[in-house]
Design an enzyme around this catalytic site. Structure first.
Site: not given
Length: 297
Positions: A2-3
């Site tokens: 996840p960014e």
DNA sequence: CCTTGAACCTGGGCGC
DNA sequence: TGCGCCCAGGTTCAAG
């Protein structure tokens, strides 16, 4: 995984069941993820009420009424899902097939909240994620947070700010944009996408976007809105779902269909006037996807 | 400072 | 079907 946009999507999905909820029980199924869990992890959580679910960069922050905050980082492969009382997953935040148990469910939170009784499960095959409990008033001074740069969406990210941080910097633009102490929350996907949008070459040295006097050059003026827009659009789209994180209900995470360069090696550049081909190179040990034809700035 | 490489882990995809 | 290799959204540390 996840960014920032993916973490923000997780936050928005969890907030309805977590905010205002009392933590009834915590099942911590192993002693560590990337790091050891803190002393008496479940004991410090059980009985507490979650006041607010926030986010800083790629960190999820569950502020408790005990004065502590549960801090979660999802690493590369971490995800949360919500199970309702009958054991079925609720639509919203999950990456696992519905209702399926997994050996990678490492922490399970039993909650009693406004939405009723629910279980929130943290799943992380690679275990690069981590959790800790930090005194809420000390978070800003904690090593994970004290050096973080500005959020990419908002007024803090500006051309003058980046000019100051990039000035005389010898690192390639790609590396500078991944540096969490400059902009906090960007990762490999959105850095590649932002450089494509602003037609900037990944190997360009960050310092070259700044004049000798320290003012932003036109290249930098292009970069700032590109970053802001790609992140805002990705959040709006529910983030990107890749590989093992493919959504099963199709309601979240479809930004991957809008990638211009990421994971498109060998495919045609999507810029209207450009007949270039997306190329993959390795910078600081990580793939960079870009169009050498039009990303020359 | 900067860069590279490796480490931490598991799993999917691909070629043979 | 199986095996070996490469790759993966992140961070951190050592070494040149």
């Amino acid at each position: 995984m996840p960014e920032l946009p993916e973490v923000e999507t997780v936050r928005r999905g969890l907030a309805p069941v977590m905010e205002g909820a009392r933590i009834l029980a915590v099942d911590q199924r192993r002693p560590n993820l990337r790091f050891a869990f803190p002393e008496d992890f479940s004991g410090r959580l059980e009985g507490a009420t979650i006041v607010r679910l926030g986010r800083r960069a790629k960190y999820l922050l569950a502020e408790l009424d005990t004065g502590e905050t549960l801090v979660c980082h999802l690493g590369m492969s971490g995800s949360f899902r919500i199970e309702a009382r009958d054991g079925t997953d609720l639509p919203g935040v999950f990456h696992m097939p519905r209702g399926k148990e997994s050996v990678h469910d490492h922490v399970i939170f039993e909650l009693d909240g406004p939405a009723g009784h629910a279980r929130v499960l943290y799943n992380d095959p690679r275990r690069f994620g981590y959790m800790d409990l930090i005194a809420t008033d000390l978070i800003d001074r904690h090593p994970w947070f004290s050096a973080l740069g500005v959020e990419p969406v908002g007024n803090e990210l500006s051309a003058p700010y980046l000019a100051e941080r990039f000035r005389n910097k010898k690192a390639p633009l790609k590396a500078a944009l991944l540096d969490q102490s400059i902009i906090a929350g960007l990762g490999n996907i959105y850095v590649c996408e932002a450089m494509w949008r602003s037609r900037l070459a990944p190997k360009r040295l960050a310092g070259e976007l700044v004049t000798k006097a320290g003012a932003p050059r036109e290249k930098l003026d292009r970069l700032v809105p590109a970053i802001r827009d790609v992140i805002a659009e990705a959040i709006e789209a529910g983030g990107s779902s890749l590989r093992d994180h493919i959504q099963t209900d199709g309601t979240l995470g479809y930004f991957q269909h809008r990638f211009s360069v990421y994971d498109r090696e060998g495919e045609a550049c999507k810029r209207a006037e450009c007949d270039g081909t997306v190329t993959r190179i390795v910078q600081s040990g990580r793939s960079t996807f870009y169009c050498p034809r039009c990303q020359t700035g």
